[in-house]
Design a protein around this motif. Structure first.
Motif, PDB file in Angstrom:
ATOM      1  N   SER A 191      64.668  41.378  18.548  1.00 35.34           N
ATOM      2  CA  SER A 191      65.531  41.479  19.728  1.00 35.34           C
ATOM      3  C   SER A 191      65.523  40.197  20.566  1.00 35.34           C
ATOM      4  CB  SER A 191      65.082  42.652  20.601  1.00 35.34           C
ATOM      5  OG  SER A 191      65.048  43.847  19.847  1.00 35.34           O
ATOM      6  N   TYR A 192      66.724  39.618  20.739  1.00 36.80           N
ATOM      7  CA  TYR A 192      66.919  38.478  21.633  1.00 36.80           C
ATOM      8  C   TYR A 192      67.404  39.020  22.976  1.00 36.80           C
ATOM      9  CZ  TYR A 192      67.041  35.072  17.689  1.00 36.80           C
ATOM     10  OH  TYR A 192      66.759  34.287  16.586  1.00 36.80           O
ATOM     11  N   LEU A 193      66.530  39.142  23.952  1.00 36.01           N
ATOM     12  CA  LEU A 193      66.897  39.681  25.247  1.00 36.01           C
ATOM     13  C   LEU A 193      67.426  38.566  26.149  1.00 36.01           C
ATOM     14  CD1 LEU A 193      63.843  42.045  25.823  1.00 36.01           C
ATOM     15  CD2 LEU A 193      66.049  42.584  24.760  1.00 36.01           C
ATOM     16  N   ILE A 231      56.267  32.186  30.230  1.00 33.99           N
ATOM     17  CA  ILE A 231      56.707  31.275  29.181  1.00 33.99           C
ATOM     18  C   ILE A 231      57.026  29.915  29.790  1.00 33.99           C
ATOM     19  CG2 ILE A 231      58.334  30.909  27.288  1.00 33.99           C
ATOM     20  CD1 ILE A 231      56.663  33.449  26.981  1.00 33.99           C
ATOM     21  N   GLY A 232      56.300  28.885  29.354  1.00 29.22           N
ATOM     22  CA  GLY A 232      56.547  27.544  29.866  1.00 29.22           C
ATOM     23  C   GLY A 232      56.620  26.502  28.771  1.00 29.22           C
ATOM     24  N   SER A 233      56.580  26.945  27.510  1.00 32.58           N
ATOM     25  CA  SER A 233      56.647  26.039  26.366  1.00 32.58           C
ATOM     26  C   SER A 233      56.992  26.880  25.140  1.00 32.58           C
ATOM     27  CB  SER A 233      55.305  25.330  26.158  1.00 32.58           C
ATOM     28  OG  SER A 233      54.267  26.270  25.915  1.00 32.58           O
ATOM     29  N   LYS A 234      57.128  26.229  23.997  1.00 35.83           N
ATOM     30  CA  LYS A 234      57.418  26.956  22.767  1.00 35.83           C
ATOM     31  C   LYS A 234      56.358  28.028  22.549  1.00 35.83           C
ATOM     32  CE  LYS A 234      58.246  26.286  17.809  1.00 35.83           C
ATOM     33  NZ  LYS A 234      58.315  25.299  16.695  1.00 35.83           N
ATOM     34  N   THR A 235      56.815  29.222  22.212  1.00 37.72           N
ATOM     35  CA  THR A 235      55.923  30.375  22.079  1.00 37.72           C
ATOM     36  C   THR A 235      56.259  31.140  20.807  1.00 37.72           C
ATOM     37  OG1 THR A 235      55.780  30.579  24.496  1.00 37.72           O
ATOM     38  CG2 THR A 235      55.100  32.492  23.177  1.00 37.72           C
ATOM     39  N   ASP A 236      55.240  31.459  20.020  1.00 37.07           N
ATOM     40  CA  ASP A 236      55.430  32.257  18.800  1.00 37.07           C
ATOM     41  C   ASP A 236      54.132  33.022  18.554  1.00 37.07           C
ATOM     42  OD1 ASP A 236      56.285  33.379  16.468  1.00 37.07           O
ATOM     43  OD2 ASP A 236      56.601  31.500  15.378  1.00 37.07           O
ATOM     44  N   ARG A 237      54.071  34.245  19.069  1.00 41.83           N
ATOM     45  CA  ARG A 237      52.838  35.024  19.016  1.00 41.83           C
ATOM     46  C   ARG A 237      53.112  36.430  18.499  1.00 41.83           C
ATOM     47  NH1 ARG A 237      50.019  33.700  24.921  1.00 41.83           N
ATOM     48  NH2 ARG A 237      49.774  31.435  24.607  1.00 41.83           N
ATOM     49  N   TRP A 272      58.733  35.364  21.150  1.00 44.66           N
ATOM     50  CA  TRP A 272      59.185  34.060  20.627  1.00 44.66           C
ATOM     51  C   TRP A 272      60.208  33.424  21.552  1.00 44.66           C
ATOM     52  CZ3 TRP A 272      64.057  32.388  18.618  1.00 44.66           C
ATOM     53  CH2 TRP A 272      64.019  31.132  17.957  1.00 44.66           C
ATOM     54  N   ASN A 273      60.017  32.138  21.784  1.00 48.96           N
ATOM     55  CA  ASN A 273      61.015  31.305  22.453  1.00 48.96           C
ATOM     56  C   ASN A 273      60.858  29.896  21.887  1.00 48.96           C
ATOM     57  OD1 ASN A 273      62.024  29.322  24.544  1.00 48.96           O
ATOM     58  ND2 ASN A 273      62.688  31.232  25.505  1.00 48.96           N
ATOM     59  N   PRO A 274      61.953  29.300  21.373  1.00 49.69           N
ATOM     60  CA  PRO A 274      61.824  27.995  20.715  1.00 49.69           C
ATOM     61  C   PRO A 274      61.668  26.834  21.676  1.00 49.69           C
ATOM     62  CG  PRO A 274      64.116  28.647  20.781  1.00 49.69           C
ATOM     63  CD  PRO A 274      63.326  29.812  21.331  1.00 49.69           C
ATOM     64  N   TRP A 275      61.932  27.076  22.969  1.00 49.11           N
ATOM     65  CA  TRP A 275      61.872  26.040  23.998  1.00 49.11           C
ATOM     66  C   TRP A 275      62.757  24.861  23.575  1.00 49.11           C
ATOM     67  CZ3 TRP A 275      60.517  27.799  28.410  1.00 49.11           C
ATOM     68  CH2 TRP A 275      60.266  26.938  29.498  1.00 49.11           C
ATOM     69  N   THR A 276      62.323  23.649  23.812  1.00 49.34           N
ATOM     70  CA  THR A 276      63.193  22.495  23.529  1.00 49.34           C
ATOM     71  C   THR A 276      63.388  22.241  22.037  1.00 49.34           C
ATOM     72  OG1 THR A 276      61.270  21.039  23.818  1.00 49.34           O
ATOM     73  CG2 THR A 276      62.711  21.353  25.724  1.00 49.34           C
ATOM     74  N   ALA A 287      72.225  24.039  23.707  1.00 51.83           N
ATOM     75  CA  ALA A 287      70.895  23.506  23.421  1.00 51.83           C
ATOM     76  C   ALA A 287      69.861  23.990  24.427  1.00 51.83           C
ATOM     77  CB  ALA A 287      70.940  21.979  23.403  1.00 51.83           C
ATOM     78  N   ASP A 288      70.288  24.236  25.658  1.00 51.04           N
ATOM     79  CA  ASP A 288      69.354  24.732  26.665  1.00 51.04           C
ATOM     80  C   ASP A 288      69.413  26.253  26.791  1.00 51.04           C
ATOM     81  OD1 ASP A 288      71.804  25.014  27.866  1.00 51.04           O
ATOM     82  OD2 ASP A 288      71.241  24.049  29.754  1.00 51.04           O
ATOM     83  N   GLY A 289      69.981  26.907  25.777  1.00 48.64           N
ATOM     84  CA  GLY A 289      70.076  28.362  25.793  1.00 48.64           C
ATOM     85  C   GLY A 289      68.724  29.054  25.777  1.00 48.64           C
ATOM     86  N   TYR A 290      67.669  28.320  25.405  1.00 50.48           N
ATOM     87  CA  TYR A 290      66.334  28.918  25.411  1.00 50.48           C
ATOM     88  C   TYR A 290      65.933  29.361  26.814  1.00 50.48           C
ATOM     89  CZ  TYR A 290      64.640  24.489  27.360  1.00 50.48           C
ATOM     90  OH  TYR A 290      64.443  23.403  28.159  1.00 50.48           O
ATOM     91  N   LYS A 291      66.599  28.801  27.831  1.00 48.55           N
ATOM     92  CA  LYS A 291      66.304  29.185  29.212  1.00 48.55           C
ATOM     93  C   LYS A 291      66.855  30.576  29.537  1.00 48.55           C
ATOM     94  CE  LYS A 291      66.505  24.384  30.850  1.00 48.55           C
ATOM     95  NZ  LYS A 291      67.220  23.429  31.756  1.00 48.55           N
ATOM     96  N   ASN A 292      67.727  31.074  28.682  1.00 54.96           N
ATOM     97  CA  ASN A 292      68.422  32.344  28.954  1.00 54.96           C
ATOM     98  C   ASN A 292      68.075  33.434  27.950  1.00 54.96           C
ATOM     99  OD1 ASN A 292      70.994  30.064  29.488  1.00 54.96           O
ATOM    100  ND2 ASN A 292      70.028  31.172  31.173  1.00 54.96           N
ATOM    101  N   MET A 293      66.957  33.286  27.251  1.00 63.99           N
ATOM    102  CA  MET A 293      66.561  34.298  26.275  1.00 63.99           C
ATOM    103  C   MET A 293      65.054  34.390  26.134  1.00 63.99           C
ATOM    104  SD  MET A 293      65.294  32.317  23.605  1.00 63.99           S
ATOM    105  CE  MET A 293      65.286  33.449  22.246  1.00 63.99           C
ATOM    106  N   ILE A 294      64.628  35.566  25.715  1.00 64.31           N
ATOM    107  CA  ILE A 294      63.250  35.766  25.304  1.00 64.31           C
ATOM    108  C   ILE A 294      63.261  36.823  24.204  1.00 64.31           C
ATOM    109  CG2 ILE A 294      62.835  37.450  27.157  1.00 64.31           C
ATOM    110  CD1 ILE A 294      60.222  35.080  25.537  1.00 64.31           C
ATOM    111  N   CYS A 295      62.655  36.517  23.096  1.00 65.33           N
ATOM    112  CA  CYS A 295      62.551  37.490  22.015  1.00 65.33           C
ATOM    113  C   CYS A 295      61.287  38.320  22.215  1.00 65.33           C
ATOM    114  CB  CYS A 295      62.510  36.792  20.654  1.00 65.33           C
ATOM    115  SG  CYS A 295      64.115  36.185  20.095  1.00 65.33           S
ATOM    116  N   VAL A 296      61.475  39.619  22.360  1.00 67.67           N
ATOM    117  CA  VAL A 296      60.375  40.571  22.416  1.00 67.67           C
ATOM    118  C   VAL A 296      60.669  41.573  21.306  1.00 67.67           C
ATOM    119  CG1 VAL A 296      59.098  42.225  23.823  1.00 67.67           C
ATOM    120  CG2 VAL A 296      60.147  40.211  24.897  1.00 67.67           C
TER     121      VAL A 296
END
Length: 321
Positions: A191-193, A231-237, A272-276, A287-296
């Protein structure tokens, strides 16, 4: 695999005097299914991957992030929405049965069948009409391309159910071993929220929980702190929440609760968030769409689920607003 009749022409029966009903339509040359409740909530499901590509509340506000470069023509997995992961999460070179499969398996890159609206399982109120609508989708070996059948030659049946309600969205999967020998699988709802500002987001329900950090070398397992995740950087947990599947995982933005996720028989939650790094992904835009999503992402991905011949597994999630 299923005995529910497929009758698209009879999805929206309307009789004089009845309360308003949910409207279900097949569009885009029979490649998408949409549903709208009388109160305005809506979803759109791409049959390629049975991927939910839109979920809107009654005010028309989109709740999922979909990349503006997402391929919706069946040429590759969709970047955004809710893709389905089966029978392997990521890649598993050491797992013989799934080693040859593409990343995240074949469910998200196969065309599913629309099995119809489950009228007996869709809720209705007396005043305002339908309060929810349930849609079913199916996948079996007959839906796979020849290459996928060669790489994973097992008899199986999947039924994926999507229930749109006024307060949230429920997705569930039934997996059945239709063959004569046992096999193993993993499953996840990716899910991309959609959020307004990732810097204002925190995630609770993962405190003091074991998690695998896929960005460390070697990959490490540790325990999260007792505070909410930001979330302040690339995250994959990959978390195994200490509270179990029934304890909500809550996404808060700017101090206000935005989403609440409860799971059934899905023990893990991937964040998950790919960040930059999004800039290097050809199908991620803007390209800056990572600011508008969070995968849970609710899943069963730590280890393997084993099904003996004739056995069935079920799991699902409820995302509440």
């Amino acid at each position: 695999m299923v005995d529910r009749p497929k009758k698209p022409s009879a999805l929206n029966p309307i009789s004089p005097g009845l309360a308003p009903q949910a409207q279900v339509n097949i569009t885009h040359s029979n490649s998408r299914v949409s549903a709208v409740l009388p109160t305005g909530e809506s979803i759109e499901v791409l049959l390629y991957g049975a991927t939910i590509i839109s979920w809107k509340d009654a005010a028309g506000q989109e709740k999922l992030f979909l990349s503006s470069k997402a391929q919706l023509d069946g040429t590759k997995a969709v970047r955004g929405g809710i893709p389905l992961v089966f029978p392997v999460f990521g890649t598993a070179p050491d797992h013989a049965a799934t080693a040859a499969l593409p990343q995240h398996g074949f469910a998200r890159i196969s065309r599913w069948e629309f099995l119809g609206r489950s009228t007996s399982e869709s809720a209705r109120t007396t005043d305002d009409g339908d309060s929810s609508v349930k849609l079913d989708f199916g996948l079996s070996p007959s839906n796979l391309d020849e290459e996928s059948r060669k790489k994973w030659p097992y008899a199986f049946g999947l039924i994926y159910s999507v229930t749109l309600g006024r307060e949230g969205l429920t997705t569930s999967m039934v997996v059945r071993n239709e063959g004569e020998s046992a096999w193993e699988f993993q499953v996840l709802m990716h899910s991309y929220l959609r959020v307004d500002d990732i810097s204002q987001v925190s995630i609770s329900g993962l405190e003091s929980s074991s998690y695998v950090d896929k960005l460390t070398t070697p990959i490490s397992t540790t325990t999260s702190p007792s505070s909410a995740l930001t979330i302040g950087s690339k995250t994959d947990r990959v978390y195994t929440p200490a509270g179990g599947p029934s304890a909500p995982v809550v996404v808060t933005e700017g101090g206000a609760k935005k989403f609440s996720l409860v799971r059934d028989n899905l023990n893990e939650v991937v964040v998950w968030n790919p960040w930059t790094d999004a800039v290097s992904m050809s199908d991620f835009a803007p390209a800056d769409g990572y600011k508008n999503m969070i995968c849970v992402e609710a899943g069963a991905v730590k280890g393997w689920q084993k099904l003996e011949a004739g056995e069935t597994w079920e799991g699902g999630q409820i995302i509440s607003l």
